[in-house]
Design a protein around this motif. Sequence first.
Motif, PDB file in Angstrom:
ATOM      1  N   ALA A 292      37.471  47.657  41.890  1.00 14.73           N
ATOM      2  CA  ALA A 292      37.875  47.188  43.209  1.00 14.73           C
ATOM      3  C   ALA A 292      37.717  45.683  43.367  1.00 14.73           C
ATOM      4  O   ALA A 292      38.443  45.059  44.151  1.00 14.73           O
ATOM      5  CB  ALA A 292      37.059  47.911  44.283  1.00 14.73           C
ATOM      6  N   LEU A 293      36.788  45.069  42.635  1.00  6.08           N
ATOM      7  CA  LEU A 293      36.619  43.617  42.726  1.00  6.08           C
ATOM      8  C   LEU A 293      37.842  42.896  42.171  1.00  6.08           C
ATOM      9  O   LEU A 293      38.324  41.924  42.764  1.00  6.08           O
ATOM     10  CB  LEU A 293      35.352  43.190  41.979  1.00  6.08           C
ATOM     11  N   ASP A 294      38.342  43.355  41.029  1.00  8.34           N
ATOM     12  CA  ASP A 294      39.566  42.762  40.505  1.00  8.34           C
ATOM     13  C   ASP A 294      40.749  43.089  41.414  1.00  8.34           C
ATOM     14  O   ASP A 294      41.692  42.298  41.537  1.00  8.34           O
ATOM     15  CB  ASP A 294      39.842  43.254  39.076  1.00  8.34           C
ATOM     16  N   GLY A 295      40.702  44.267  42.060  1.00  6.89           N
ATOM     17  CA  GLY A 295      41.742  44.598  43.025  1.00  6.89           C
ATOM     18  C   GLY A 295      41.743  43.648  44.199  1.00  6.89           C
ATOM     19  O   GLY A 295      42.803  43.227  44.681  1.00  6.89           O
ATOM     20  N   ALA A 296      40.550  43.278  44.686  1.00  3.30           N
ATOM     21  CA  ALA A 296      40.444  42.327  45.793  1.00  3.30           C
ATOM     22  C   ALA A 296      40.927  40.941  45.363  1.00  3.30           C
ATOM     23  O   ALA A 296      41.571  40.224  46.134  1.00  3.30           O
ATOM     24  CB  ALA A 296      39.000  42.255  46.283  1.00  3.30           C
ATOM     25  N   LEU A 297      40.635  40.563  44.119  1.00  9.00           N
ATOM     26  CA  LEU A 297      41.124  39.277  43.595  1.00  9.00           C
ATOM     27  C   LEU A 297      42.646  39.295  43.458  1.00  9.00           C
ATOM     28  O   LEU A 297      43.323  38.313  43.796  1.00  9.00           O
ATOM     29  CB  LEU A 297      40.482  38.985  42.241  1.00  9.00           C
ATOM     30  N   TYR A 298      43.188  40.401  42.975  1.00  7.71           N
ATOM     31  CA  TYR A 298      44.648  40.548  42.863  1.00  7.71           C
ATOM     32  C   TYR A 298      45.282  40.385  44.243  1.00  7.71           C
ATOM     33  O   TYR A 298      46.304  39.709  44.405  1.00  7.71           O
ATOM     34  CB  TYR A 298      44.984  41.922  42.273  1.00  7.71           C
ATOM     35  N   LEU A 299      44.655  41.005  45.233  1.00  8.95           N
ATOM     36  CA  LEU A 299      45.173  40.970  46.597  1.00  8.95           C
ATOM     37  C   LEU A 299      45.263  39.546  47.131  1.00  8.95           C
ATOM     38  O   LEU A 299      46.305  39.124  47.623  1.00  8.95           O
ATOM     39  CB  LEU A 299      44.262  41.809  47.493  1.00  8.95           C
ATOM     40  N   ILE A 300      44.169  38.785  47.018  1.00  8.73           N
ATOM     41  CA  ILE A 300      44.160  37.444  47.611  1.00  8.73           C
ATOM     42  C   ILE A 300      44.992  36.471  46.791  1.00  8.73           C
ATOM     43  O   ILE A 300      45.634  35.561  47.335  1.00  8.73           O
ATOM     44  CB  ILE A 300      42.721  36.918  47.820  1.00  8.73           C
ATOM     45  N   GLN A 301      45.040  36.651  45.471  1.00 14.66           N
ATOM     46  CA  GLN A 301      45.870  35.780  44.653  1.00 14.66           C
ATOM     47  C   GLN A 301      47.345  35.987  44.990  1.00 14.66           C
ATOM     48  O   GLN A 301      48.110  35.040  45.117  1.00 14.66           O
ATOM     49  CB  GLN A 301      45.641  36.040  43.168  1.00 14.66           C
ATOM     50  N   ARG A 302      47.738  37.256  45.159  1.00 10.53           N
ATOM     51  CA  ARG A 302      49.117  37.554  45.539  1.00 10.53           C
ATOM     52  C   ARG A 302      49.432  36.994  46.916  1.00 10.53           C
ATOM     53  O   ARG A 302      50.503  36.431  47.152  1.00 10.53           O
ATOM     54  CB  ARG A 302      49.330  39.075  45.544  1.00 10.53           C
ATOM     55  N   GLU A 303      48.471  37.131  47.834  1.00 13.69           N
ATOM     56  CA  GLU A 303      48.660  36.613  49.192  1.00 13.69           C
ATOM     57  C   GLU A 303      48.841  35.098  49.162  1.00 13.69           C
ATOM     58  O   GLU A 303      49.718  34.541  49.832  1.00 13.69           O
ATOM     59  CB  GLU A 303      47.447  36.984  50.041  1.00 13.69           C
ATOM     60  N   ALA A 304      48.003  34.413  48.357  1.00 19.86           N
ATOM     61  CA  ALA A 304      48.093  32.958  48.248  1.00 19.86           C
ATOM     62  C   ALA A 304      49.425  32.540  47.613  1.00 19.86           C
ATOM     63  O   ALA A 304      50.054  31.565  48.029  1.00 19.86           O
ATOM     64  CB  ALA A 304      46.927  32.426  47.428  1.00 19.86           C
TER      65      ALA A 304
END
Length: 329
Positions: A292-304
């Motif tokens: 889930a931590l990499d999932g959260a990073l994927y989420l914010i990187q995609r958002e950015a």
Amino acid sequence: MADFYVGIDSGGTKTRARLWMPEKSIKKDFEAGASNFCSADFQEGAKNIRILWEMLKKESGQHAKCLGIGVGAAGFSSPDALQMFADCMIKAGIENIPVKIVSDAQAALYGAVEDDSGIILISGTGSVCFGQNKKGKIHQAGGDGHLIGDEGSGYAIGRDILSAVIKELDQRGEKTELTKYVLEEKQFQDIPDIIRYVYGGGNSKARIAAFAPLLMKAYEDQDQTARRIAKNASERLVEQASCVITQLEQQEGTLAFSGSILKKMSMISNAVQSRLQERFQSLKIIEGKSDALDGALYLIQREAADCYNNHKKERAKNDADTRTVNGSA
């Protein structure tokens, strides 16, 4: 010193954070106490988020820039919990930074499939199935907490084990090898010892779930009670997954297994996989690729990245409009 992203997994037992510095290809994990505002109070959650933030800033350098924070939050379905989490981030000094908050199950999905479409079936201390299809539609089954849900979870298995043991000890249930293993595990002598342990303070959910691994021992002994508990757990997990697959029309999609029960109890994971593939023959079942931590990073990187691309498009449009005006003047 390098710019960085942060992924946070916010839970009722602990809060984990992963610092990612892309330029240096560095990822480092940190941990603090609970920050699930459905089960932890605001002051405790705020304190633990602040502790994590101070650790992250120390590691990255006080002048490093945080490019964004992705959060997978337990209790996300509660509007009050979501607002409390946002408020505690402000209290921790986390302002003027892009933040994206989703449920812990959604973050786990992104990490497991490394995409934003697919399904994840989680059975650890608790249980939930969450999915999102390519049209952006989401559906969740389970994830309702141990008091009214968590079917097929470590908690549910541990509770069923202790219930079977209590019934044998007070002579209203069948004999089971689970009794021997439970008494040995904690040096219990009788029913009052078990009751004191279960209700004696601390996180009772985690204390009960801790007995789940004993199921493997009794199952391998051909114990019938253990086999019934395992069968019930697998059926409940199949129910959750089948609901999400059907609602999202993902009969040919990808489903990831995650959580300690599905990873470590092969008799349950094998039964769940067999039943699901019998019903959905084109379904692809995988073990989760990341957490889930990499999932959260994927989420914010995609958002950015989306914000950056939208900014570029808007700037290009403005430049084109300026050229049109200047050209016609």
